[in-house]
Design a protein around this motif. Structure first.
Motif, PDB file in Angstrom:
ATOM      1  N   GLN A  78      43.263 -11.212  47.396  1.00  0.00           N
ATOM      2  CA  GLN A  78      44.479 -11.688  48.062  1.00  0.00           C
ATOM      3  C   GLN A  78      44.724 -13.172  47.852  1.00  0.00           C
ATOM      4  O   GLN A  78      45.858 -13.643  47.970  1.00  0.00           O
ATOM      5  N   PHE A  79      43.654 -13.913  47.537  1.00  0.00           N
ATOM      6  CA  PHE A  79      43.805 -15.340  47.278  1.00  0.00           C
ATOM      7  C   PHE A  79      43.929 -15.615  45.775  1.00  0.00           C
ATOM      8  O   PHE A  79      44.673 -16.501  45.349  1.00  0.00           O
ATOM      9  N   ARG A  80      43.193 -14.842  44.969  1.00  0.00           N
ATOM     10  CA  ARG A  80      43.237 -15.039  43.519  1.00  0.00           C
ATOM     11  C   ARG A  80      44.646 -14.842  42.961  1.00  0.00           C
ATOM     12  O   ARG A  80      45.073 -15.544  42.047  1.00  0.00           O
ATOM     13  N   TYR A  81      45.358 -13.857  43.527  1.00  0.00           N
ATOM     14  CA  TYR A  81      46.680 -13.532  42.988  1.00  0.00           C
ATOM     15  C   TYR A  81      47.814 -13.905  43.941  1.00  0.00           C
ATOM     16  O   TYR A  81      48.911 -13.349  43.831  1.00  0.00           O
ATOM     17  N   PHE A  82      47.532 -14.825  44.837  1.00  0.00           N
ATOM     18  CA  PHE A  82      48.584 -15.202  45.796  1.00  0.00           C
ATOM     19  C   PHE A  82      49.819 -15.746  45.063  1.00  0.00           C
ATOM     20  O   PHE A  82      50.952 -15.409  45.406  1.00  0.00           O
ATOM     21  N   GLY A  83      49.617 -16.582  44.066  1.00  0.00           N
ATOM     22  CA  GLY A  83      50.738 -17.138  43.316  1.00  0.00           C
ATOM     23  C   GLY A  83      51.544 -16.087  42.581  1.00  0.00           C
ATOM     24  O   GLY A  83      52.769 -16.200  42.444  1.00  0.00           O
ATOM     25  N   ARG A  84      50.868 -15.031  42.119  1.00  0.00           N
ATOM     26  CA  ARG A  84      51.571 -13.968  41.389  1.00  0.00           C
ATOM     27  C   ARG A  84      52.465 -13.143  42.298  1.00  0.00           C
ATOM     28  O   ARG A  84      53.377 -12.446  41.813  1.00  0.00           O
ATOM     29  N   MET A  85      52.220 -13.181  43.606  1.00  0.00           N
ATOM     30  CA  MET A  85      53.086 -12.463  44.536  1.00  0.00           C
ATOM     31  C   MET A  85      54.534 -12.901  44.356  1.00  0.00           C
ATOM     32  O   MET A  85      55.454 -12.091  44.406  1.00  0.00           O
ATOM     33  N   PHE A  86      54.738 -14.198  44.132  1.00  0.00           N
ATOM     34  CA  PHE A  86      56.082 -14.736  43.977  1.00  0.00           C
ATOM     35  C   PHE A  86      56.633 -14.418  42.582  1.00  0.00           C
ATOM     36  O   PHE A  86      57.815 -14.102  42.437  1.00  0.00           O
ATOM     37  N   LYS A 112      35.880   2.493  44.613  1.00  0.00           N
ATOM     38  CA  LYS A 112      35.500   2.318  43.202  1.00  0.00           C
ATOM     39  C   LYS A 112      36.681   2.545  42.256  1.00  0.00           C
ATOM     40  O   LYS A 112      36.908   1.738  41.344  1.00  0.00           O
ATOM     41  N   PRO A 113      37.458   3.637  42.418  1.00  0.00           N
ATOM     42  CA  PRO A 113      38.658   3.764  41.580  1.00  0.00           C
ATOM     43  C   PRO A 113      39.632   2.602  41.772  1.00  0.00           C
ATOM     44  O   PRO A 113      40.260   2.148  40.808  1.00  0.00           O
ATOM     45  N   GLY A 114      39.744   2.127  43.010  1.00  0.00           N
ATOM     46  CA  GLY A 114      40.609   0.986  43.268  1.00  0.00           C
ATOM     47  C   GLY A 114      40.149  -0.256  42.525  1.00  0.00           C
ATOM     48  O   GLY A 114      40.963  -1.005  41.956  1.00  0.00           O
ATOM     49  N   LEU A 115      38.830  -0.482  42.518  1.00  0.00           N
ATOM     50  CA  LEU A 115      38.274  -1.613  41.770  1.00  0.00           C
ATOM     51  C   LEU A 115      38.496  -1.449  40.271  1.00  0.00           C
ATOM     52  O   LEU A 115      38.785  -2.422  39.563  1.00  0.00           O
ATOM     53  N   ARG A 116      38.371  -0.233  39.798  1.00  0.00           N
ATOM     54  CA  ARG A 116      38.563   0.032  38.368  1.00  0.00           C
ATOM     55  C   ARG A 116      39.994  -0.308  37.945  1.00  0.00           C
ATOM     56  O   ARG A 116      40.215  -0.912  36.887  1.00  0.00           O
ATOM     57  N   ILE A 117      40.948   0.063  38.770  1.00  0.00           N
ATOM     58  CA  ILE A 117      42.352  -0.255  38.481  1.00  0.00           C
ATOM     59  C   ILE A 117      42.581  -1.759  38.550  1.00  0.00           C
ATOM     60  O   ILE A 117      43.292  -2.342  37.723  1.00  0.00           O
ATOM     61  N   MET A 118      41.961  -2.415  39.536  1.00  0.00           N
ATOM     62  CA  MET A 118      42.087  -3.861  39.665  1.00  0.00           C
ATOM     63  C   MET A 118      41.505  -4.570  38.442  1.00  0.00           C
ATOM     64  O   MET A 118      42.088  -5.538  37.930  1.00  0.00           O
ATOM     65  N   ARG A 119      40.360  -4.091  37.963  1.00  0.00           N
ATOM     66  CA  ARG A 119      39.715  -4.723  36.806  1.00  0.00           C
ATOM     67  C   ARG A 119      40.547  -4.555  35.539  1.00  0.00           C
ATOM     68  O   ARG A 119      40.564  -5.432  34.677  1.00  0.00           O
ATOM     69  N   ASP A 120      41.227  -3.414  35.426  1.00  0.00           N
ATOM     70  CA  ASP A 120      42.127  -3.220  34.288  1.00  0.00           C
ATOM     71  C   ASP A 120      43.220  -4.298  34.301  1.00  0.00           C
ATOM     72  O   ASP A 120      43.558  -4.866  33.252  1.00  0.00           O
ATOM     73  N   TYR A 121      43.738  -4.565  35.473  1.00  0.00           N
ATOM     74  CA  TYR A 121      44.757  -5.611  35.634  1.00  0.00           C
ATOM     75  C   TYR A 121      44.159  -6.989  35.324  1.00  0.00           C
ATOM     76  O   TYR A 121      44.751  -7.788  34.586  1.00  0.00           O
ATOM     77  N   ASP A 122      42.976  -7.255  35.870  1.00  0.00           N
ATOM     78  CA  ASP A 122      42.297  -8.539  35.631  1.00  0.00           C
ATOM     79  C   ASP A 122      42.054  -8.777  34.143  1.00  0.00           C
ATOM     80  O   ASP A 122      42.260  -9.881  33.636  1.00  0.00           O
ATOM     81  N   GLU A 123      41.598  -7.731  33.456  1.00  0.00           N
ATOM     82  CA  GLU A 123      41.267  -7.866  32.038  1.00  0.00           C
ATOM     83  C   GLU A 123      42.504  -8.170  31.199  1.00  0.00           C
ATOM     84  O   GLU A 123      42.447  -8.966  30.256  1.00  0.00           O
ATOM     85  N   GLN A 124      43.621  -7.538  31.545  1.00  0.00           N
ATOM     86  CA  GLN A 124      44.849  -7.810  30.805  1.00  0.00           C
ATOM     87  C   GLN A 124      45.334  -9.242  31.049  1.00  0.00           C
ATOM     88  O   GLN A 124      45.804  -9.914  30.121  1.00  0.00           O
TER      89      GLN A 124
END
Length: 485
Positions: free
Chosen positions: A33-41, A430-442
């Motif tokens: 929630q803090f790492r991507y706070f700027g991307r919210m906008f 775990k599936p939620g983390l997997r989806i998050m990591r896919d986003y992080d990696e991109q």
């Protein structure tokens, strides 16, 4: 019995579970929630390619406004006043803490709702906890998805629809002297027109009303702060000191401050209750994490911004005095406090704000009830029409009837609704983390707008039709990537 169950669920079990899971999600996601706070906008920005969809889908912004319509309600006006009265100013600090933690919970539940959404023939989507329970946890958990859907229908579709109608009708009576019967009748007609227009019309109404009511309330709070700017440091210090029991004779001490802050914060922002994911699933976005990030922002809007508005209106006023007993509480305290700043018209303003907050919440509740039925029967028009008629009737009847017992019952069913959702979130972390990591990696690879490839997650039983991105949207997205910053 209802009071005992409410005390057990909301005073003990859910507070511990919601805070515990929220901390787990926060740490496990490396503070998403803090790492991507700027991307919210950025996600909601005008240049975001997927906001220009021409195929009938709902935008990320519309889904955000619909969820804010549900989160923002009486809890932002009356609930904050109750928290301050019973827990002292320190309750606001703990409300902020639970809001920040709840942003992570909201991120995961709404990301999962997006990932497991279903495509509908009319260009919309359906999804929510019932869908990610059934598809994500497997067929043996189908009973839990069914129980969740029934609880959602009873709690939001029926109970809170009628209760919010009563709040709107009584606020109109307080502000303008209009009989509750007249307000109830008009409310039923207006809600019927909106509801029978389907989710697209519901979203369009929310898209207009929610920014108006939120910005209006924010502006009046900013005006109050500006008028009392020299007191701000002292009020913030009071909130922090009271949160840790460093101010004598305020509220019920540190225990009451924590309890009321946490409880009111959870009631207000609904993070973890499983209601917002039903709305988050309807958006057309390139990646599930997009909507998770946006919905985390809706918790920030509700708790960190709008609840704080009420807190500063009260604490900067002359009606509430820390450590001094008062007979004024709830909405009346907020009204009297605003009147102490801007004059008697402040009471009317609060009544109008409560009415608008309540009205948009009714729209949201009606959609949740309708969405709960979709789990049992897709595109069943007679069933959907019957529900809409019942909801319209509840708006008219609820506007004229004090439903205290119904409120207590709905609180209990909402508690069990939350437990069902939180169990699913824990099992699907775990599936939620997997989806998050896919986003992080991109993002790490330099891709400004990550796109979800459902084929890479075929083992998660995701509906591939729900992730068919329109070719022109992909082209716009690719063009946006290639343009220099």
């Amino acid at each position: 019995m209802l009071d005992l169950l409410n005390d057990l669920l909301w005073g003990k079990v859910l507070i511990v579970v919601l805070i515990g899971l929220g901390l787990w999600f926060t740490i496990g996601s490396r503070f998403v929630q803090f790492r991507y706070f700027g991307r919210m906008f950025r996600i909601l920005g005008a240049n975001q390619a997927f906001s220009k969809d021409k195929h009938g889908h709902l935008s990320s912004f519309q889904a955000l406004m619909l969820s804010v319509a549900g989160r923002v309600g009486g809890g932002n006006i009356a609930g904050v006043a109750v928290a301050i009265t019973l827990g002292g100013p320190g309750a606001i600090f703990w409300m902020w803490v639970v809001g920040l933690i709840g942003m992570a919970t909201s991120y995961f539940e709404c990301t999962l709702a997006q990932a497991y959404k279903k495509a509908e023939p009319d260009g919309t989507y359906r999804g929510g906890p019932a869908h990610y329970i059934a598809r994500g946890m497997g067929a043996k958990w189908g009973w839990l998805a069914a129980v969740y859907s029934v609880l959602l229908l009873m709690t939001f579709g029926f109970g809170f629809t009628a209760l919010q109608s009563y709040a709107v009708a009584t606020s109109f009576e307080d502000a303008f002297g209009i009989p509750v019967l007249a307000t109830g009748a008009v409310l039923a007609v207006v809600i019927g027109v909106i509801l029978f227009g389907g989710v697209k019309r519901i979203a369009k109404v929310a898209e207009v009303l929610v920014p108006v009511m939120a910005v209006g309330y924010l502006l009046i709070a900013v005006a109050v702060i500006v008028l009392n700017i020299e007191q701000i440091p002292g009020v913030i210090a009071l909130i922090v000191k009271s949160a840790f029991g460093l101010e004598p004779a305020i509220g019920g001490g540190i225990g009451a401050a924590i309890l009321m802050g946490v409880k009111r914060g959870l009631f207000s922002n609904e993070a973890g209750l499983g209601s917002a994911p039903n709305v988050a699933a309807v958006a057309y976005v390139p990646h599930p994490a997009n909507q998770g990030i946006v919905q985390a922002f809706s918790v920030f809007i509700d708790t960190l911004i709008l609840c704080s508005c009420t807190a500063f209106i009260i604490l900067l006023g002359t009606v509430y005095q820390p450590g001094v007993a008062t007979d004024i509480g709830g909405v009346a305290l907020t009204q009297a406090s605003l009147a102490s700043h801007v004059g008697e018209w402040g009471r009317i303003f609060v009544s109008i704000a409560l009415m608008l907050f309540g009205f948009t919440t009714i729209i949201y509740n009606c959609y949740l009830g309708e969405n709960s039925l979709s789990y049992f029967s897709d595109q069943n028009r007679p069933l959907t029409t019957t529900y809409r008629l019942v909801a319209v009737g509840l708006c008219g009847w609820g506007g004229t009837t004090d439903l205290g017992t119904v409120f207590a019952f709905a609180d209990v069913t909402m508690g069990f609704l939350a437990l069902a959702n939180l169990l699913a979130l824990a099992m699907l972390f775990k599936p939620g983390l997997r989806i998050m990591r896919d986003y992080d990696e991109q993002i790490a690879a330099g891709i400004e707008e990550p796109v979800f490839d459902a084929k890479r997650f075929a083992d998660l039983d995701i509906d591939p039709e729900a992730w068919e991105i329109e070719p022109e949207d992909l082209a716009r997205n690719t063009k946006a990537r290639l343009q220099p910053a």
